[in-house]
Design a protein around this motif. Structure first.
Motif, PDB file in Angstrom:
ATOM      1  N   TYR A   3       0.866  -1.180   0.000  1.00 57.40           N
ATOM      2  CA  TYR A   3       0.000   0.000   0.000  1.00 57.40           C
ATOM      3  C   TYR A   3       0.900   1.226   0.000  1.00 57.40           C
ATOM      4  CZ  TYR A   3      -3.639  -3.279   1.213  1.00 57.40           C
ATOM      5  OH  TYR A   3      -4.509  -4.330   1.190  1.00 57.40           O
ATOM      6  N   VAL A   4       0.662   2.142  -0.947  1.00 54.91           N
ATOM      7  CA  VAL A   4       1.523   3.310  -1.096  1.00 54.91           C
ATOM      8  C   VAL A   4       0.761   4.560  -0.669  1.00 54.91           C
ATOM      9  CG1 VAL A   4       2.845   4.705  -2.741  1.00 54.91           C
ATOM     10  CG2 VAL A   4       2.797   2.226  -2.973  1.00 54.91           C
ATOM     11  N   CYS A   5       1.444   5.413   0.088  1.00 51.63           N
ATOM     12  CA  CYS A   5       0.852   6.677   0.528  1.00 51.63           C
ATOM     13  C   CYS A   5       1.061   7.725  -0.568  1.00 51.63           C
ATOM     14  CB  CYS A   5       1.504   7.126   1.831  1.00 51.63           C
ATOM     15  SG  CYS A   5       0.971   8.760   2.341  1.00 51.63           S
ATOM     16  N   PRO A   6      -0.012   8.373  -1.053  1.00 50.29           N
ATOM     17  CA  PRO A   6       0.157   9.416  -2.067  1.00 50.29           C
ATOM     18  C   PRO A   6       0.816  10.669  -1.499  1.00 50.29           C
ATOM     19  CG  PRO A   6      -2.144   9.236  -1.443  1.00 50.29           C
ATOM     20  CD  PRO A   6      -1.408   8.148  -0.708  1.00 50.29           C
ATOM     21  N   GLY A   7       0.830  10.821  -0.175  1.00 53.78           N
ATOM     22  CA  GLY A   7       1.441  11.995   0.439  1.00 53.78           C
ATOM     23  C   GLY A   7       2.941  11.843   0.601  1.00 53.78           C
ATOM     24  N   LYS A  10       5.560   6.629   1.250  1.00 56.78           N
ATOM     25  CA  LYS A  10       6.010   5.452   2.008  1.00 56.78           C
ATOM     26  C   LYS A  10       5.168   4.246   1.599  1.00 56.78           C
ATOM     27  CE  LYS A  10       7.386   3.553   6.266  1.00 56.78           C
ATOM     28  NZ  LYS A  10       8.247   2.499   5.795  1.00 56.78           N
ATOM     29  N   THR A  11       5.814   3.082   1.536  1.00 53.42           N
ATOM     30  CA  THR A  11       5.124   1.834   1.207  1.00 53.42           C
ATOM     31  C   THR A  11       4.881   1.046   2.481  1.00 53.42           C
ATOM     32  OG1 THR A  11       6.194   1.760  -0.939  1.00 53.42           O
ATOM     33  CG2 THR A  11       5.292  -0.309  -0.118  1.00 53.42           C
ATOM     34  N   TRP A  12       3.645   0.604   2.645  1.00 52.08           N
ATOM     35  CA  TRP A  12       3.288  -0.214   3.803  1.00 52.08           C
ATOM     36  C   TRP A  12       2.928  -1.605   3.303  1.00 52.08           C
ATOM     37  CZ3 TRP A  12       4.193   2.183   8.284  1.00 52.08           C
ATOM     38  CH2 TRP A  12       4.210   3.566   8.297  1.00 52.08           C
ATOM     39  N   MET A  13       3.446  -2.625   3.983  1.00 50.85           N
ATOM     40  CA  MET A  13       3.140  -3.999   3.588  1.00 50.85           C
ATOM     41  C   MET A  13       1.954  -4.543   4.371  1.00 50.85           C
ATOM     42  SD  MET A  13       5.089  -4.602   1.121  1.00 50.85           S
ATOM     43  CE  MET A  13       5.029  -6.361   0.834  1.00 50.85           C
ATOM     44  N   HIS A  14       1.423  -3.765   5.288  1.00 53.95           N
ATOM     45  CA  HIS A  14       0.259  -4.174   6.074  1.00 53.95           C
ATOM     46  C   HIS A  14      -0.994  -3.539   5.491  1.00 53.95           C
ATOM     47  CE1 HIS A  14       3.035  -5.747   9.028  1.00 53.95           C
ATOM     48  NE2 HIS A  14       3.676  -4.605   8.963  1.00 53.95           N
ATOM     49  N   GLU A  15      -2.124  -4.204   5.686  1.00 51.98           N
ATOM     50  CA  GLU A  15      -3.379  -3.700   5.150  1.00 51.98           C
ATOM     51  C   GLU A  15      -3.889  -2.573   6.039  1.00 51.98           C
ATOM     52  OE1 GLU A  15      -6.081  -6.776   4.191  1.00 51.98           O
ATOM     53  OE2 GLU A  15      -7.689  -5.377   3.718  1.00 51.98           O
ATOM     54  N   LEU A  16      -3.417  -1.364   5.779  1.00 49.13           N
ATOM     55  CA  LEU A  16      -3.832  -0.183   6.535  1.00 49.13           C
ATOM     56  C   LEU A  16      -4.747   0.646   5.654  1.00 49.13           C
ATOM     57  CD1 LEU A  16      -0.308   0.835   7.858  1.00 49.13           C
ATOM     58  CD2 LEU A  16      -2.095  -0.282   9.170  1.00 49.13           C
TER      59      LEU A  16
END
Ligand SMILES: [Zn+2]
Length: 85
Positions: A3-7, A10-16
């Motif tokens: 999951y990538v933050c458009p702001g 940062k890439t998150w590998m957890h389902e946030l």
């Protein structure tokens, strides 16, 4: 899937749902290609995986994110998996 933050990008590998750094809504991305880094054969059964043998491969996407994949057949290290197929 990452999951990538458009702001803050940062890439998150957890389902946030939201970035825990800047609170923006995250976008799910799918890797285009996955490279097989390692493959091991599992011969000892466990409660959730009673059927043996099976193989567990470590995969790496184009951004360096790592995944694990269980399969009935061995994957060759260096092999490129196209996840769009
Ligand atoms: Zn962010």
């Amino acid at each position: 899937m990452p999951y990538v933050c458009p702001g803050c990008k940062k890439t998150w590998m957890h389902e946030l749902k939201k970035c825990i750094r800047c609170n923006k809504e995250l976008k799910e991305t799918k890797p285009k290609k996955l490279k097989v880094m390692h493959c091991i054969k599992v011969i000892i059964p466990s409660l959730k995986h009673p059927d043996v043998p099976y193989y567990v491969s470590q995969l790496k996407d184009e951004h360096g994110n790592l995944y694990f994949k269980k399969s009935e057949e061995a994957l060759k290290p260096g092999e490129i998996l196209d996840e769009n197929n």
